[in-house]
Design a protein around this motif. Structure first.
Motif, mmCIF file in Angstrom:
data_model
loop_
_atom_site.group_PDB
_atom_site.id
_atom_site.type_symbol
_atom_site.label_atom_id
_atom_site.label_comp_id
_atom_site.label_asym_id
_atom_site.label_seq_id
_atom_site.Cartn_x
_atom_site.Cartn_y
_atom_site.Cartn_z
ATOM 1 N N ASP A 385 0.934 -1.116 -0.219
ATOM 2 C CA ASP A 385 0.446 -0.161 0.506
ATOM 3 C C ASP A 385 0.408 1.362 0.004
ATOM 4 O OD1 ASP A 385 -2.135 1.903 0.168
ATOM 5 O OD2 ASP A 385 -2.549 1.647 2.308
ATOM 6 N N PHE A 386 1.965 0.752 -1.161
ATOM 7 C CA PHE A 386 2.231 2.824 -1.320
ATOM 8 C C PHE A 386 1.954 3.053 -2.018
ATOM 9 C CE2 PHE A 386 5.115 0.894 1.930
ATOM 10 C CZ PHE A 386 5.647 0.766 1.447
ATOM 11 N N HIS A 387 2.198 5.362 -2.392
ATOM 12 C CA HIS A 387 1.476 5.964 -3.598
ATOM 13 C C HIS A 387 2.699 6.795 -3.981
ATOM 14 C CE1 HIS A 387 -2.728 4.390 -2.524
ATOM 15 N NE2 HIS A 387 -2.210 4.399 -1.245
ATOM 16 N N PHE A 388 2.722 6.977 -5.054
ATOM 17 C CA PHE A 388 3.749 7.691 -4.962
ATOM 18 C C PHE A 388 2.993 9.539 -6.192
ATOM 19 C CE2 PHE A 388 5.524 4.072 -5.376
ATOM 20 C CZ PHE A 388 6.539 3.740 -4.506
ATOM 21 N N TYR A 389 3.899 10.374 -6.177
ATOM 22 C CA TYR A 389 3.034 11.896 -6.126
ATOM 23 C C TYR A 389 3.996 12.580 -7.055
ATOM 24 C CZ TYR A 389 4.188 14.827 -2.323
ATOM 25 O OH TYR A 389 4.092 15.169 -1.108
ATOM 26 N N SER A 390 4.677 13.160 -7.667
ATOM 27 C CA SER A 390 5.758 15.035 -7.644
ATOM 28 C C SER A 390 4.550 16.244 -7.810
ATOM 29 C CB SER A 390 5.544 14.014 -9.308
ATOM 30 O OG SER A 390 4.840 14.377 -9.974
ATOM 31 N N THR A 391 3.319 16.086 -8.292
ATOM 32 C CA THR A 391 2.922 17.386 -7.872
ATOM 33 C C THR A 391 1.551 17.663 -6.966
ATOM 34 O OG1 THR A 391 0.993 16.729 -10.032
ATOM 35 C CG2 THR A 391 3.546 17.859 -10.519
ATOM 36 N N ASN A 392 1.224 18.631 -6.860
ATOM 37 C CA ASN A 392 0.119 18.797 -5.378
ATOM 38 C C ASN A 392 -1.498 19.272 -6.483
ATOM 39 O OD1 ASN A 392 1.662 18.234 -2.856
ATOM 40 N ND2 ASN A 392 2.569 20.817 -3.797
ATOM 41 N N GLY A 393 -2.082 18.569 -5.884
ATOM 42 C CA GLY A 393 -3.272 19.098 -6.598
ATOM 43 C C GLY A 393 -4.663 20.997 -5.866
ATOM 44 N N GLN A 394 -5.738 20.965 -5.653
ATOM 45 C CA GLN A 394 -6.867 21.766 -5.034
ATOM 46 C C GLN A 394 -6.493 21.945 -4.004
ATOM 47 O OE1 GLN A 394 -10.355 21.188 -6.655
ATOM 48 N NE2 GLN A 394 -9.885 18.433 -6.275
ATOM 49 N N ILE A 395 -7.063 22.655 -3.473
ATOM 50 C CA ILE A 395 -7.336 23.161 -1.841
ATOM 51 C C ILE A 395 -8.612 22.309 -1.728
ATOM 52 C CG2 ILE A 395 -7.164 24.374 0.022
ATOM 53 C CD1 ILE A 395 -5.581 26.271 -1.537
ATOM 54 N N HIS A 396 -8.384 21.177 -0.866
ATOM 55 C CA HIS A 396 -9.168 21.162 0.522
ATOM 56 C C HIS A 396 -10.444 22.015 1.950
ATOM 57 C CE1 HIS A 396 -9.291 17.139 -2.689
ATOM 58 N NE2 HIS A 396 -10.015 18.161 -3.080
ATOM 59 N N VAL A 397 -11.434 21.582 1.360
ATOM 60 C CA VAL A 397 -11.198 22.071 2.914
ATOM 61 C C VAL A 397 -12.542 21.241 3.880
ATOM 62 C CG1 VAL A 397 -12.280 23.713 4.224
ATOM 63 C CG2 VAL A 397 -11.063 24.354 2.327
ATOM 64 N N THR A 398 -12.047 20.078 4.639
ATOM 65 C CA THR A 398 -13.179 19.567 5.046
ATOM 66 C C THR A 398 -13.816 19.629 6.453
ATOM 67 O OG1 THR A 398 -13.892 16.904 4.759
ATOM 68 C CG2 THR A 398 -11.162 17.889 4.885
ATOM 69 N N ASP A 399 -14.626 18.615 6.538
ATOM 70 C CA ASP A 399 -14.575 18.695 8.064
ATOM 71 C C ASP A 399 -13.273 17.786 9.315
ATOM 72 O OD1 ASP A 399 -17.091 18.659 10.679
ATOM 73 O OD2 ASP A 399 -16.107 16.934 10.850
ATOM 74 N N ILE A 400 -12.948 18.109 10.148
ATOM 75 C CA ILE A 400 -11.834 17.648 10.452
ATOM 76 C C ILE A 400 -11.605 16.076 11.165
ATOM 77 C CG2 ILE A 400 -12.031 17.333 13.347
ATOM 78 C CD1 ILE A 400 -8.818 18.315 11.755
ATOM 79 N N THR A 401 -13.417 15.922 10.641
ATOM 80 C CA THR A 401 -13.156 14.058 11.243
ATOM 81 C C THR A 401 -13.362 13.187 9.672
ATOM 82 O OG1 THR A 401 -16.153 14.251 10.660
ATOM 83 C CG2 THR A 401 -15.468 14.160 12.753
ATOM 84 N N SER A 402 -12.780 14.171 8.667
ATOM 85 C CA SER A 402 -13.254 13.154 7.612
ATOM 86 C C SER A 402 -11.448 12.467 7.784
ATOM 87 C CB SER A 402 -13.137 13.819 6.554
ATOM 88 O OG SER A 402 -14.376 13.569 6.327
ATOM 89 N N VAL A 403 -10.144 14.054 8.511
ATOM 90 C CA VAL A 403 -9.493 13.607 8.204
ATOM 91 C C VAL A 403 -8.222 12.349 9.138
ATOM 92 C CG1 VAL A 403 -6.735 14.466 9.119
ATOM 93 C CG2 VAL A 403 -8.275 16.142 8.609
ATOM 94 N N GLN A 404 -8.169 11.244 8.234
ATOM 95 C CA GLN A 404 -7.879 10.082 9.611
ATOM 96 C C GLN A 404 -6.599 9.516 10.186
ATOM 97 O OE1 GLN A 404 -10.952 7.630 9.257
ATOM 98 N NE2 GLN A 404 -11.441 9.270 7.914
ATOM 99 N N CYS A 405 -5.583 10.107 9.644
ATOM 100 C CA CYS A 405 -4.763 10.072 10.513
ATOM 101 C C CYS A 405 -2.732 10.591 9.365
ATOM 102 C CB CYS A 405 -4.089 8.291 10.030
ATOM 103 S SG CYS A 405 -3.655 7.862 8.950
ATOM 104 N N VAL A 406 -1.967 10.930 9.907
ATOM 105 C CA VAL A 406 -0.552 11.178 9.689
ATOM 106 C C VAL A 406 -0.262 9.867 8.340
ATOM 107 C CG1 VAL A 406 0.835 10.370 11.999
ATOM 108 C CG2 VAL A 406 1.436 12.552 10.491
ATOM 109 N N VAL A 407 0.335 10.755 7.799
ATOM 110 C CA VAL A 407 1.579 9.716 7.525
ATOM 111 C C VAL A 407 2.794 9.739 6.634
ATOM 112 C CG1 VAL A 407 -0.820 8.945 5.568
ATOM 113 C CG2 VAL A 407 0.569 11.232 4.759
#
Length: 436
Positions: A385-407
């Protein structure tokens, strides 16, 4: 535990660096050049600043002379750093795939729950892995017999042990070794060390019983407990300082206003006017308190971190996304989708009085997270379960309960990062359908 981290992994690294009991790679070519291995070691040490401290100790330069590596360090390097840093480092990909298969099997073994199907996968997988190990490193040569210690054969007994006694976390030595480390300072007498230990264990047990019996856990913890700011609407998390002085600038609230406009299904102007009557604060950290090991996440724009900090601003979050968003005439159908991104700001929004314009009939408190999305690509490591990225996307604003964990993140090339997530299935959100 030591079977894997303190023996098997040490031996594999000795094979790759050409230092295993004076044996070379023989008819194979699995040795990694010294310059490449030094680069892997430097990358290992450098990755510590982009991996949160919640993930464990900072792994040092694994290629340095005389470096100390504990079982915990070998474990973290094997499961998270090795798959990224060893990619394309061997002359042949077969050696890398052999290592990845080992990581896949160990990941299954360390799961909190394991099914009968997965136990069978572990049994068959280790048989296949050991046979491949013999082909690559033993090469069926009597002169190379030292590469087949007893611990290689012991891998074949892991699956039967799981089937007989349960997942390995139930009986591996990590908890006992940590407990031994905790009681070691209790030894006050060199002449009677066991008497010191017995007295400490007895007193600790008594204190624990008093805490539980009289419900005085916090009062008798013998240390200051910083609970932060807890709101009734969010029992699973609490806000922690720093808190930015004064209300945030109106110009910085555009993403927040847009998100609330969608959430309340109101026009932007209505939301903006309603926020003028609300009390808004900008906090620096938030901690999950639904368990004793809850992650603490830091907003990247709250305060400038020191040079020796370990970045805890990247998070995994989940939102409901319309699967028919690109089809205008199709009814919306929302499905949960996982995202990764950098937590930029944490907003506490408090409506001290009802706000009819937003449909709030009573005082309400909201905690919103502003996150810059990481655009995860299609690249992956099969079976992990590894994920790769090289660029950033858009800004999301969501309820804090949607944030699950630190990575955590591991650099793996020019402007490319690998996201590592240790939580597995235990850290995912569950969305409840609205009865209406």
């Amino acid at each position: 535990m030591h079977l894997i981290w303190e023996n098997l992994m040490k031996n594999l690294i000795l094979h790759w660096t050409g230092s295993f009991k004076g044996l070379n790679s023989g008819s194979e070519s699995y040795e990694i050049p010294d310059t490449v291995w030094k680069a892997i070691g430097e990358a290992t040490a450098k990755s510590g600043s982009t991996i949160p401290s919640a993930y464990g100790v900072h792994v040092p330069n694994i290629a340095a002379d005389g470096v100390y590596m504990s079982a915990e360090m070998y474990s973290f390097w094997t499961l998270y750093l090795g798959p990224v840093l060893l990619h394309r480092r061997f002359t042949s990909e077969c050696y890398y795939h052999h290592f990845i298969q080992l990581v896949r099997l160990l990941t299954i073994c360390l799961q909190f729950e394991i099914s009968s199907v997965e136990v069978e996968e572990v049994r068959v997988g280790f048989i296949k892995w050991v046979k491949e190990y013999e082909r690559i490193y033993y090469q069926y040569s009597p002169e190379r017999l030292p590469v087949c210690p007893l611990t290689i054969h012991a891998l074949l007994h892991i699956a039967p042990s799981i089937k007989a006694t349960g997942p390995v976390w139930c009986y591996w030595a990590f908890p006992m070794e940590r407990y031994c480390g905790a009681i070691q300072p209790a030894i006050r007498s060199r002449r009677f060390p066991f008497a010191s230990l017995a007295r400490y264990v007895l007193e600790d047990a008594r204190l624990t019983q008093i805490k539980v019996f009289y419900d005085k856990i916090d009062e008798l913890s013998l240390q200051s407990v910083h609970k932060g700011l807890v709101r009734g609407a969010y029992p699973s998390c609490c806000l922690l300082p720093p808190k930015l002085p004064g209300p945030p600038a109106v110009s910085s609230l555009t993403p927040l206003i847009g998100a609330l406009s969608t959430w309340f299904q109101k026009r932007v102007g209505v939301v903006r006017k309603s926020l003028e009557m609300a009390h808004i604060e900008n906090w620096g950290k938030i901690q999950c308190i639904d368990s004793e090991a809850g992650d603490t996440m830091r907003a990247s724009e709250a305060r400038r971190a020191g040079d020796d900090h370990r970045d805890a601003s990247y998070v995994r979050y989940e939102m409901l996304v319309d699967k028919h968003a690109q089809r205008r005439n199709v009814r919306s159908e929302f499905v949960p989708q996982t995202f990764f991104g950098q937590l930029q700001r944490i907003y506490l929004i408090r409506f001290d009085t009802p706000c009819p314009d937003l449909g709030l009939q009573e005082p309400t408190t909201l905690i919103m997270a502003q996150i810059r999305e990481c655009k995860v690509g299609d690249k992956n490591i099969p079976g992990l379960d590894f994920h790769f990225y090289s660029t950033n996307g858009q800004i999301h604003v969501t309820d804090i309960t949607s944030v699950q964990c630190v990575v955590g993140r591991v650099p793996c090339g020019k402007n490319e990062w690998c996201i590592i997530d240790r939580s597995g299935v235990l850290g995912h959100a569950f969305f409840l359908e609205d009865e209406d």
